[in-house]
Design an enzyme around this catalytic site. Structure first.
Site, PDB file in Angstrom:
ATOM      1  N   ASP A  12      37.692  39.992  40.517  1.00 28.10           N
ATOM      2  CA  ASP A  12      36.696  41.013  40.208  1.00 28.10           C
ATOM      3  C   ASP A  12      35.740  41.220  41.379  1.00 28.10           C
ATOM      4  O   ASP A  12      35.495  40.299  42.169  1.00 28.10           O
ATOM      5  CB  ASP A  12      35.875  40.609  38.976  1.00 28.10           C
ATOM      6  CG  ASP A  12      36.703  40.625  37.703  1.00 28.10           C
ATOM      7  OD1 ASP A  12      37.774  41.270  37.704  1.00 28.10           O
ATOM      8  OD2 ASP A  12      36.286  39.994  36.708  1.00 28.10           O
ATOM      9  N   ASP A  21      32.631  41.032  41.744  1.00 30.24           N
ATOM     10  CA  ASP A  21      31.324  40.509  41.357  1.00 30.24           C
ATOM     11  C   ASP A  21      31.172  39.100  41.921  1.00 30.24           C
ATOM     12  O   ASP A  21      32.022  38.610  42.682  1.00 30.24           O
ATOM     13  CB  ASP A  21      31.155  40.531  39.833  1.00 30.24           C
ATOM     14  CG  ASP A  21      32.235  39.715  39.100  1.00 30.24           C
ATOM     15  OD1 ASP A  21      32.942  38.916  39.758  1.00 30.24           O
ATOM     16  OD2 ASP A  21      32.362  39.869  37.874  1.00 30.24           O
ATOM     17  N   ASP A  35      31.310  36.136  40.416  1.00 27.28           N
ATOM     18  CA  ASP A  35      32.353  35.211  39.969  1.00 27.28           C
ATOM     19  C   ASP A  35      33.637  35.428  40.759  1.00 27.28           C
ATOM     20  O   ASP A  35      34.329  34.469  41.134  1.00 27.28           O
ATOM     21  CB  ASP A  35      32.619  35.396  38.468  1.00 27.28           C
ATOM     22  CG  ASP A  35      31.505  34.788  37.612  1.00 27.28           C
ATOM     23  OD1 ASP A  35      30.762  33.937  38.142  1.00 27.28           O
ATOM     24  OD2 ASP A  35      31.379  35.176  36.436  1.00 27.28           O
ATOM     25  N   GLU A  56      42.818  37.026  38.917  1.00 30.71           N
ATOM     26  CA  GLU A  56      41.793  36.386  38.098  1.00 30.71           C
ATOM     27  C   GLU A  56      41.947  36.807  36.634  1.00 30.71           C
ATOM     28  O   GLU A  56      41.786  37.976  36.290  1.00 30.71           O
ATOM     29  CB  GLU A  56      40.402  36.791  38.597  1.00 30.71           C
ATOM     30  CG  GLU A  56      39.266  36.293  37.723  1.00 30.71           C
ATOM     31  CD  GLU A  56      37.905  36.863  38.138  1.00 30.71           C
ATOM     32  OE1 GLU A  56      36.934  36.616  37.409  1.00 30.71           O
ATOM     33  OE2 GLU A  56      37.831  37.554  39.173  1.00 30.71           O
TER      34      GLU A  56
END
Length: 652
Positions: free
Chosen positions: A504, A506, A508, A428
């Protein structure tokens, strides 16, 4: 449907051994009771390793009970200062208790042991219908009995013995309700006991198996140590060089504690290689960082020897596997504070082990190779031969792809090798992609940065899917065409054995994972079916631990999530590290990690955590994807969120 309440009464506190009994799989292997018995054996081995026991005996009775006896110091039986009950009762009933948390300190009862979990024999007790313990200590014989983890016969003195007659005997009746099979894995147990004898010269290890007519006795007592053991392992093979054996322990070293080091025996053979590794006499069947360190040392030393003696051929590039594939080895690491992947301790995860093996083995191996030039030349020539054969195989696969080889995407940073051992990371963002490129193993790891969250491909026609540039780049990098689960596709053209989604930790990042998994399940399903797709699990926290004297230098630890951070902090407190002396950093994303941190936590095969994606029930999975990703299922999605939205953990 009854309304579920969440209030003070919803919070349950598990007492004593209840966590083990409720979730036994978190603490031991539940296929059979072998590992819970091994926990008891390991305590006896720790006594022998500390120099206090010379005999270890295991008895398998016909009633499925097991006895483990050693002539060590005997478990302390006096009153525990904090718990106000006999210390032996604390050892068997309190999780995270024991005499091993002060390892490395001057007054420590054990300097080297198999780990710092502190749940060993408490697991044995929790998962037994009955556990009898007899201790000979300070001229008296003591006895205590547990059932289902609870004391049913308090500690009592049952007789006298000589002051020098000490030791501990456990008789264990495993509780079959916790295991898939009630039977011990006898072959595994015999192998383990034999290995303990090999690694403890001078200690006699005995296994007695009760039969209808008496006992079958097996005894191991090795004087030649691991060299003798390795010679027996390769007895049916043909070595191409004499066995290289040795041991080295460090003193006054800036990085490692006194007496940490390695014992080894290596032999190159004409057949298949393989070996066994141990950490503080605990067998590490899954290998780990110490084996990775050995692999690096052996590869670098043999490659350097071949280059210095003019053995390398033009256009031939050695890989670690070329040297490693014909090596048989026994490796025994001695470390003060080892960390393992899981309570069963089958894989070492301590990153310091790689450096420890290098610090102890590199110079001796270099000297041995140059002192045995004829034999070392055979080893190097064998590795070069393997490299040439590997190159021919790679060319054959390349020819199968045909002449219309696609041009690789410009963003792809490719690996030097392709094939089953190569890995493609779908990363990412360009920032994380830059760190990944700098920190990767260039030989086997390729990096393809992805921009943004990409496209939801669930309802896109397969004929149109490659119109999206990101998906086109992925397909070209893999050299695999989009296909159906029941369709034809040339999987031999696949350029990487693992495709790893790296995003990540998280919301997203989770969204990106969902979009990529949608892509693979819908348009490249055989990638998942054949086990090629993985999700990386980068840590959320970094813990910087200050130096604790000479024995424990500055350390850098990582935690996957808040729960694991709590465990790490609890462990630091048990080690005696001053409260609040360590620093905690939370990674906001992969882009915050430098190349070294990304390698240590997410790229290194021996320390990273990967989740392999399985196909599961196809019809059920299709229904789930329809609900979550289908444009025409907004109503169902809304209902799903209304029902389960309170269960989601989100960063806000």
């Amino acid at each position: 449907m009854a309304k579920q309440t969440y209030d003070e009464s919803s919070i349950q506190v598990l007492r004593k051994l209840e966590p083990i009994q409720l979730r036994p799989g978190m603490y031991t292997r539940t296929t059979d009771p072998t590992h819970m018995v091994v926990e008891a054996i390991d305590n006896a081995v720790d006594e022998a390793m500390a120099g206090h026991a010379k005999n270890i005996e295991v008895i398998l009775y016909r009633d499925s009970s097991v006895a483990v006896t050693d002539d060590g110091r005997g478990i302390p039986v006096g009153m525990h200062l904090e718990e106000k009950v006999p210390t032996i009762q604390v050892v068997f009933q309190v999780i995270h208790s024991g005499g091993k948390f002060a390892k490395g300190e001057a007054d420590s009862s054990y300097k080297f042991t198999g780990g710092l979990h502190g749940v060993g024999v408490s697991v044995t007790n929790a998962l037994s219908t009955r556990l009898e313990v007899e201790v000979k200590r300070e001229g008296k014989k003591h006895r205590i009995v547990f059932a289902e983890g609870e004391v049913i016969e308090p500690l009592t003195v049952i007789g006298n013995c000589g002051a020098r007659n000490t030791g501990t005997t456990l008789r264990i009746w495993p509780n079959t309700k916790y295991f898939d099979s009630p039977l011990l894995h006898r072959g595994e147990l015999e192998h383990l006991l034999r290995a303990k004898a090999v690694l403890l010269p001078g200690v006699k290890v005995q296994l007695n198996i009760e039969t209808a007519t008496g006992f079958d006795v097996k005894e191991w007592h090795f004087h030649g140590g691991i060299t003798q053991y390795l010679d027996q392992m390769i007895a049916e093979d043909e070595p191409i060089a004499p066995t290289f054996c040795g041991e080295k322990y460090l003193f006054a070293n800036e990085t490692f504690s006194d007496d940490e080091g390695v014992q080894w025996a290596l032999a190159w053979v004409t057949g298949s290689g393989g070996g066994e590794s141990y950490v503080n006499l605990i067998p590490t069947l899954g290998g780990g960082t110490h084996e990775a360190g050995l692999r690096d040392v052996v590869f670098n030393s043999v490659r350097t020897f071949a280059e210095q003696h003019g053995l390398m051929q033009r256009n031939v590039k050695l890989a670690a596997e070329d040297v490693w594939s014909k090596l048989c080895f026994v490796l025994a690491l001695r470390m003060i504070d080892p960390s393992f992947s899981g309570q069963t301790k089958e894989k070492l995860s301590s990153r310091e082990a790689v450096k420890l093996v290098a610090a102890t083995m590199k110079d001796p191996l270099d000297l041995w190779l140059n002192a045995h030039v004829a034999e070392a030349t055979k080893i190097a020539e064998q590795a070069i031969k393997n490299a040439i054969a590997r190159g021919k195989t790679a060319k054959t696969v390349e020819r199968r792809k045909g002449s219309s080889v696609a041009v690789m995407p410009g963003k792809l940073t490719d690996s030097e090798l392709t094939g089953p051992d190569a890995e493609l990371f779908l990363v990412e963002g360009d920032s994380a992609g830059g760190s990944a490129k700098a920190g990767r193993d260039k030989e086997t790891q390729a990096i393809l940065p992805l921009r943004g969250k990409g496209m939801n491909s669930w309802e896109v026609e397969q004929s149109q899917i490659l119109a999206n540039q990101e998906i086109h780049n992925i397909a070209v990098s893999l050299a695999i065409d989009p296909h159906k689960l029941d369709g034809d596709v040339d999987m031999s053209a696949l350029r990487y054995g693992k495709v790893i989604i790296l995003s990540d930790a998280d919301d997203d990042g989770s969204h990106i994972q969902a979009l990529l998994l949608t892509l693979f399940f819908r348009h490249f399903p055989k990638m998942i079916q054949q086990g090629h797709v993985y999700i990386a699990q980068p840590p959320l926290f970094r813990i910087d631990v200050p130096a604790q004297g000479k024995n424990k230098p500055l350390r850098k630890l990582y935690a996957l999530d808040q729960m694991e951070l709590d465990i790490v902090e609890a462990r630091l407190r048990q080690e005696g590290v001053k409260e609040d002396s360590w620093g905690i950093s939370r990674f906001k994303g992969l882009g915050e990690m430098d190349a070294v941190q990304l390698w240590e936590t997410t790229l290194c095969p021996d320390t990273r955590r990967l989740v392999r994606i399985n196909m599961g029930d196809v019809a059920e999975t299709v229904g789930t994807f329809d609900t979550l990703m289908g444009k025409s299922h907004a109503g169902e999605r809304k209902e799903l969120i209304a029902t389960h939205g309170n269960e989601v953990e989100a960063d806000i």
